[in-house]
Design a protein around this motif. Structure first.
Motif, PDB file in Angstrom:
ATOM      1  N   ALA A 224     -12.135  -3.380  -0.288  1.00 19.70           N
ATOM      2  CA  ALA A 224     -11.489  -2.326   0.481  1.00 19.70           C
ATOM      3  C   ALA A 224     -11.640  -1.039  -0.304  1.00 19.70           C
ATOM      4  CB  ALA A 224     -10.014  -2.652   0.689  1.00 19.70           C
TER       5      ALA A 224
ATOM      6  N   HIS B 213      -7.337   2.173  -3.222  1.00 18.14           N
ATOM      7  CA  HIS B 213      -6.069   2.736  -2.755  1.00 18.14           C
ATOM      8  C   HIS B 213      -4.970   2.327  -3.719  1.00 18.14           C
ATOM      9  CE1 HIS B 213      -6.287  -1.329  -1.185  1.00 18.14           C
ATOM     10  NE2 HIS B 213      -4.992  -1.322  -1.012  1.00 18.14           N
TER      11      HIS B 213
ATOM     12  N   LYS C  17      -8.370  -6.010  -0.650  1.00 15.69           N
ATOM     13  CA  LYS C  17      -7.170  -6.334   0.115  1.00 15.69           C
ATOM     14  C   LYS C  17      -7.232  -7.822   0.464  1.00 15.69           C
ATOM     15  CE  LYS C  17      -9.357  -4.984   4.429  1.00 15.69           C
ATOM     16  NZ  LYS C  17      -9.288  -4.245   5.676  1.00 15.69           N
TER      17      LYS C  17
ATOM     18  N   ASN D 183       0.862  -1.181   0.000  1.00 12.48           N
ATOM     19  CA  ASN D 183       0.000   0.000   0.000  1.00 12.48           C
ATOM     20  C   ASN D 183       0.901   1.235   0.000  1.00 12.48           C
ATOM     21  OD1 ASN D 183      -1.812   2.019   0.596  1.00 12.48           O
ATOM     22  ND2 ASN D 183      -2.631   1.055   2.455  1.00 12.48           N
TER      23      ASN D 183
ATOM     24  N   GLU E 110       0.357  -5.751   6.565  1.00 12.84           N
ATOM     25  CA  GLU E 110      -1.078  -5.752   6.275  1.00 12.84           C
ATOM     26  C   GLU E 110      -1.660  -7.098   5.867  1.00 12.84           C
ATOM     27  OE1 GLU E 110      -1.512  -3.049   3.014  1.00 12.84           O
ATOM     28  OE2 GLU E 110       0.328  -3.730   2.116  1.00 12.84           O
TER      29      GLU E 110
ATOM     30  N   THR F 112      -0.121   4.417  -0.470  1.00 14.29           N
ATOM     31  CA  THR F 112      -0.897   5.651  -0.290  1.00 14.29           C
ATOM     32  C   THR F 112      -0.081   6.715   0.432  1.00 14.29           C
ATOM     33  OG1 THR F 112      -2.787   4.205  -0.066  1.00 14.29           O
ATOM     34  CG2 THR F 112      -3.123   6.493   0.500  1.00 14.29           C
ATOM     35  N   ASP F 113       0.793   6.277   1.347  1.00 18.90           N
ATOM     36  CA  ASP F 113       1.577   7.229   2.122  1.00 18.90           C
ATOM     37  C   ASP F 113       2.755   7.797   1.334  1.00 18.90           C
ATOM     38  OD1 ASP F 113       0.015   7.119   4.317  1.00 18.90           O
ATOM     39  OD2 ASP F 113       1.178   5.562   5.337  1.00 18.90           O
TER      40      ASP F 113
END
Ligand SMILES: *[C@@H]1O[C@H](CO)[C@@H](O)[C@H](O)[C@H]1NC(C)=O
Ligand SMILES: *[C@@H]1O[C@H](CO)[C@@H](O)[C@H](O)[C@H]1NC(C)=O
Ligand SMILES: *[C@@H]1O[C@H](CO)[C@@H](O)[C@H](O)[C@H]1NC(C)=O
Ligand SMILES: *[C@@H]1O[C@H](CO)[C@@H](O)[C@H](O)[C@H]1NC(C)=O
Ligand SMILES: *[C@@H]1O[C@H](CO)[C@@H](O)[C@H](O)[C@H]1NC(C)=O
Length: 369
Positions: free
Chosen positions: A81, A84, A72, A42, A150, A44-45
């Protein structure tokens, strides 16, 4: 000369068609997703750059290795989910997967990650690595690996005998011994060929039913063996799901057909003639019922229901509810029909009873000519 109510070529075509759908959706998924889900993180950050690439934990992830995901996978089970961004980060740097985020520990009794009440030691951040030069060294995990949290904690203990902790949503049936299943497939195929070759069997209602039963059982087993031999990791999620649900469909269909077989038996021995349109209707209903079951299981799998009741989970409830319960119900119904048949055979007049089966078989066949 009467043909089978649903002739075999069209059944073959149907099976091939379903397989094609499975492969096409797999191909579509391949096109959309740049790599296996297991290689993604992931992101996204991360920081999105002008050209669409991402800067994530010191790595530059090119645009063609990123995609938007709307699902996910936790503990090998796929959930919906929010959309993302994920990137194929593990293609650029080795990934290491931990069960719980920093400072939390997996609590067996709570079955989730929670703060350790007894001691709050920090996670080891170094591991010993033996390089190909033969030198052993301590390396900082964060320097050499991308750390992921995750993917859940279950089925995750690295066990060399069972490296399939990525196991996706299939039922435990998959754990069946693969060589025994392959043998069963060969035997089933042989039996189908023999049954088709013997005219007397082919031309009786229950003979036809038997052929269909074995046919769909064989397809179900073949699909399961395919899944077993092909590590689910190497399949896309979609392909894995489709093959799994297809196998479930054929497995259920084969057991539902048993009802038609025993029903035909009962009808024959209670001297009722079953019209071929009625039989066709029953086959249609059976296929529809198997579809409904499959659809139900698929819907439940994607729903937000408690994890323990999901069919995908390789746990007791899933298997009991979605595999054994339908099989138990159909078997009970079949046994009821067979018991009725047995009573009917006893009620037949004395003259017939000397060789009731041969006589009844003849009677069953004669209206079809
Ligand atoms: C998925 O992983 C397997 C094994 O690592 C690899 O052979 C296959 O090419 C991968 N598929 C994609 C789409 O990256
Ligand atoms: C992805 O990461 C973002 C930021 O950490 C988080 O808000 C989001 O819930 C994550 N999505 C999934 C599906 O894990
Ligand atoms: C992604 O694009 C780069 C060039 O920008 C290319 O070298 C690479 O092969 C592409 N990778 C894939 C998986 O398409
Ligand atoms: C773990 O589960 C317990 C009980 O179900 C709950 O009280 C706790 O908040 C959960 N912890 C986390 C981190 O989700
Ligand atoms: C797990 O949770 C239970 C209930 O909160 C607690 O009594 C137990 O000490 C926990 N175990 C660990 C290893 O943290």
């Amino acid at each position: 000369m009467k043909l089978l109510p649903i002739d075999l070529p069209s059944l073959f075509a149907l099976a091939l068609f379903s397989l094609c759908i499975a492969f096409f959706s797999a191909a579509a998924a391949d096109h959309k997703e740049p790599c296996n889900y297991s290689d993604t993180v992931n992101i996204t950050d991360g920081l999105r750059l002008k050209d669409g690439s991402y800067s994530f934990e010191g790595l530059l992830i090119p645009l063609n290795l990123t995609a938007a995901y709307s699902y996910k996978v936790v503990d090998g089970i796929q959930y919906r989910a929010p959309k993302h961004m994920r990137g194929c980060v593990c293609h650029l740097k080795s990934c290491i997967t931990f069960c719980c985020p920093p400072k939390l520990h997996y609590n067996e009794s709570l079955q989730n990650c929670s703060a350790n009440e007894e001691h709050s030691y920090s996670r080891q951040m170094h591991i010993e690595v033996k390089f190909h030069t033969g030198i052993e060294d301590k390396v900082n995990i964060n320097d050499k690996f991308i750390v992921r949290y995750e993917f859940g904690c279950k089925n995750k203990y690295v066990d060399l005998k069972n490296d399939r902790f990525w196991e996706w949503d299939l039922f435990e049936v998959k754990a069946i011994n693969k060589s025994r299943t392959s043998a069963a497939i060969l035997i089933n195929t042989g039996m189908i060929l023999i049954f088709i070759a013997v005219k007397d069997i082919r031309n009786s209602n229950y003979g036809e039913g038997l052929i269909f039963h074995l046919f769909s059982l064989t397809i179900a087993l073949a699909l399961l063996v395919y899944l077993y031999l092909k590590n689910p990791l190497y399949l896309t999620e979609t392909a894995c799901r489709n093959i799994g649900f297809l196998a479930y469909f054929f497995l259920m269909l084969s057991f539902l057909i048993l009802n038609i077989i025993s029903g035909s038996f009962w009808a024959t021995f209670s001297q009722t003639t079953v019209h071929s349109w009625l039989l066709k209707l029953f086959y249609g209903l059976t296929i529809a019922l198997a579809f409904i079951l499959k659809y139900l299981v698929k819907t439940i799998q994607d729903s937000q229901i408690a994890r323990h009741f999901k069919p995908g989970i390789v746990r007791l409830w899933g298997i009991l509810l979605y595999v054994y319960l339908p099989i138990f119900l159909t078997t009970a119904l079949s046994l009821f029909c067979i018991a009725k048949t047995y009573c009917n055979i006893h009620d037949l007049p004395n003259g017939v009873q000397t060789n009731p089966i041969m006589k009844k078989l003849d009677e069953a066949r004669s209206p079809k000519r």
